[in-house]
Design an enzyme around this catalytic site. Sequence first.
Site, PDB file in Angstrom:
ATOM      1  N   LYS A   1       2.313  -3.345   7.106  1.00 50.31           N
ATOM      2  CA  LYS A   1       2.085  -3.814   5.680  1.00 50.31           C
ATOM      3  C   LYS A   1       3.795  -3.028   5.321  1.00 50.31           C
ATOM      4  O   LYS A   1       4.374  -3.991   4.689  1.00 50.31           O
ATOM      5  CB  LYS A   1       1.619  -2.428   4.949  1.00 50.31           C
ATOM      6  CG  LYS A   1       0.133  -3.037   5.385  1.00 50.31           C
ATOM      7  CD  LYS A   1      -0.440  -4.932   4.608  1.00 50.31           C
ATOM      8  CE  LYS A   1       0.006  -4.492   3.172  1.00 50.31           C
ATOM      9  NZ  LYS A   1      -0.240  -6.200   2.511  1.00 50.31           N
TER      10      LYS A   1
ATOM     11  N   TYR B   1      -1.360  -1.174  11.176  1.00 47.34           N
ATOM     12  CA  TYR B   1      -1.595  -1.252   9.976  1.00 47.34           C
ATOM     13  C   TYR B   1      -0.256  -0.967   9.325  1.00 47.34           C
ATOM     14  O   TYR B   1      -0.101  -1.499   8.345  1.00 47.34           O
ATOM     15  CB  TYR B   1      -2.849  -0.457   9.197  1.00 47.34           C
ATOM     16  CG  TYR B   1      -3.023  -1.151   7.646  1.00 47.34           C
ATOM     17  CD1 TYR B   1      -2.884  -2.245   7.268  1.00 47.34           C
ATOM     18  CD2 TYR B   1      -3.058   0.311   6.802  1.00 47.34           C
ATOM     19  CE1 TYR B   1      -3.309  -2.365   5.786  1.00 47.34           C
ATOM     20  CE2 TYR B   1      -3.178  -0.128   5.209  1.00 47.34           C
ATOM     21  CZ  TYR B   1      -3.468  -1.396   5.010  1.00 47.34           C
ATOM     22  OH  TYR B   1      -2.878  -1.514   3.768  1.00 47.34           O
TER      23      TYR B   1
ATOM     24  N   ARG C   1      -9.822  10.422  13.234  1.00 51.40           N
ATOM     25  CA  ARG C   1      -8.477   8.925  13.481  1.00 51.40           C
ATOM     26  C   ARG C   1      -7.277   9.601  14.273  1.00 51.40           C
ATOM     27  O   ARG C   1      -7.089  10.564  13.862  1.00 51.40           O
ATOM     28  CB  ARG C   1      -8.524   8.372  11.908  1.00 51.40           C
ATOM     29  CG  ARG C   1      -7.542   7.505  12.384  1.00 51.40           C
ATOM     30  CD  ARG C   1      -7.700   7.028  11.092  1.00 51.40           C
ATOM     31  NE  ARG C   1      -8.464   6.399  10.177  1.00 51.40           N
ATOM     32  CZ  ARG C   1      -8.615   5.123   9.572  1.00 51.40           C
ATOM     33  NH1 ARG C   1      -7.775   5.910   8.029  1.00 51.40           N
ATOM     34  NH2 ARG C   1      -9.720   5.014   8.563  1.00 51.40           N
TER      35      ARG C   1
ATOM     36  N   THR D   1       0.386  -0.747   0.010  1.00 58.76           N
ATOM     37  CA  THR D   1       0.205   0.050   0.055  1.00 58.76           C
ATOM     38  C   THR D   1       0.302   1.420   0.229  1.00 58.76           C
ATOM     39  O   THR D   1       2.392   0.999   0.250  1.00 58.76           O
ATOM     40  CB  THR D   1      -0.831   0.350   1.182  1.00 58.76           C
ATOM     41  OG1 THR D   1      -1.455   1.761   1.215  1.00 58.76           O
ATOM     42  CG2 THR D   1       0.071   0.065   2.494  1.00 58.76           C
ATOM     43  N   ASP D   2       0.116   2.577  -0.768  1.00 54.55           N
ATOM     44  CA  ASP D   2       1.168   3.519  -0.413  1.00 54.55           C
ATOM     45  C   ASP D   2       1.027   3.902   0.905  1.00 54.55           C
ATOM     46  O   ASP D   2       2.495   5.578   0.818  1.00 54.55           O
ATOM     47  CB  ASP D   2       0.063   4.948  -1.652  1.00 54.55           C
ATOM     48  CG  ASP D   2      -0.899   4.986  -1.325  1.00 54.55           C
ATOM     49  OD1 ASP D   2      -1.474   4.014   0.110  1.00 54.55           O
ATOM     50  OD2 ASP D   2      -1.383   6.118  -1.575  1.00 54.55           O
ATOM     51  N   GLU D   3       0.466   3.331   1.652  1.00 55.23           N
ATOM     52  CA  GLU D   3       0.828   4.024   3.161  1.00 55.23           C
ATOM     53  C   GLU D   3       2.102   3.723   3.906  1.00 55.23           C
ATOM     54  O   GLU D   3       1.995   4.314   5.213  1.00 55.23           O
ATOM     55  CB  GLU D   3      -1.102   3.249   4.142  1.00 55.23           C
ATOM     56  CG  GLU D   3      -2.230   3.425   3.202  1.00 55.23           C
ATOM     57  CD  GLU D   3      -3.276   3.762   4.465  1.00 55.23           C
ATOM     58  OE1 GLU D   3      -3.390   3.092   5.487  1.00 55.23           O
ATOM     59  OE2 GLU D   3      -4.673   2.869   3.863  1.00 55.23           O
TER      60      GLU D   3
END
Length: 340
Positions: free
Chosen positions: A157, A153, A276, A125-127
């Site tokens: 990853k 999260y 968040r 993921t780009d996260e």
Amino acid sequence: MTIIVTGGAGFIGSNFIFHMLRQYPDYRIVCLDKLTYAGNLSTLKGVMDAPNFRFVRLDICDREGVNALFEEEHPDIVVNFAAESHVDRSIEDPSVFLQTNIIGTSVLMDACRKYGIRRYHQVSTDEVYGDLPLDRPDLFFTETTPLHTSSPYSSSKAGADLLVLAYHRTFGLPVSISRCSNNYGPYHFPEKLIPLMIINALADKPLPVYGTGENVRDWLYVEDHCRAIDLIIHKGREGEVYNVGGHNEMRNIDIVKLICKTLGKPESLITYVADRKGHDMRYAIDPTKIHTELGWLPETKFCDGIQKTIEWYLTHRDWWQEIVSGEYRNYYARMYGDRT
Ligand code: NAD
Ligand code: TYD
């Protein structure tokens, strides 16, 4: 050619299975999925009886089970979609994210080493790059942007990505990694932004926007992501990372307003709720590498993709009603119960 697709009962994995069965009728596709709250077997019902498709309920952390499956199937390629994927859940309880996203990845790669493989592909993921500031629209994530994660999260990853690259360097495992931006489209689990807003709006329920709603995500129609992975596993270089994104940056609040407009619902449903924790401001991918090396370009513009997606949720109510009436409800109460 036999491909094991892990996490294929989830959102992107299922769309990838449909794509591959359509594109390569002579391939055998084996879906390995634990069927967590996010996995839904009804998603796969249209392909369940196909002679070149097999579903196996299995946890990617179950070493014995994974080895037995490899022994039986001798896959040429493994594409790992299986993951705990929701940032909000990772803030509630990080432990299962570490287990599935990191340990599970190592179990799969150990099996690849043991039985031999043409390619192990990690869907990332780009996260993993963290976020970009809103006042620097000139900045984008490239494959060399340092990993700088914000949530349990994205950290899990990133840990998995490092492990994948280490298996390549240390053991010579033929790996590749794709880091994609936010996906949207059919079979997207109803706790994520776009399906949640569509489903709540249809029921005239409040639309919970975190913080000010100014956070930006770079949206990609799921079929475009599936085409990118298809290209990478066939033509991408071993040991390489490919960013996948389509320059479709949108503010959350604008997406929610667009959904209201399309469904003929009042914007008064929009309810601003507590932000968040550690909320990333902006994600934006530079997809130059995959474009120049593999010729990939997104085909679906956001304005078309979002209309198709809304239409899909309108015509597939059975699919999501089954989900929202189950365990999802308890989760929803915990997450939003005292947030407003
Ligand atoms: P999802 O939550 O919809 O699906 C995940 C699937 O993995 C489910 O079917 C679940 O049952 C299965 N799974 C979970 N733990 C498992 C385990 N231990 N063993 C076997 N199966 C297990 O997720 P998604 O949105 O389809 O994302 C798929 C992958 O793509 C993830 O790796 C995610 O990090 C990545 N990704 C997602 C997005 C996005 O916008 N959704 C963007 C970029 C990357
Ligand atoms: P999400 O779909 O959870 O994806 P990610 O966190 O991986 O980007 O959320 C997308 C954006 O929408 C993110 O900025 C958080 C925001 N959001 C809301 O404002 N309200 C919601 O109810 C949800 C689920 C997300």
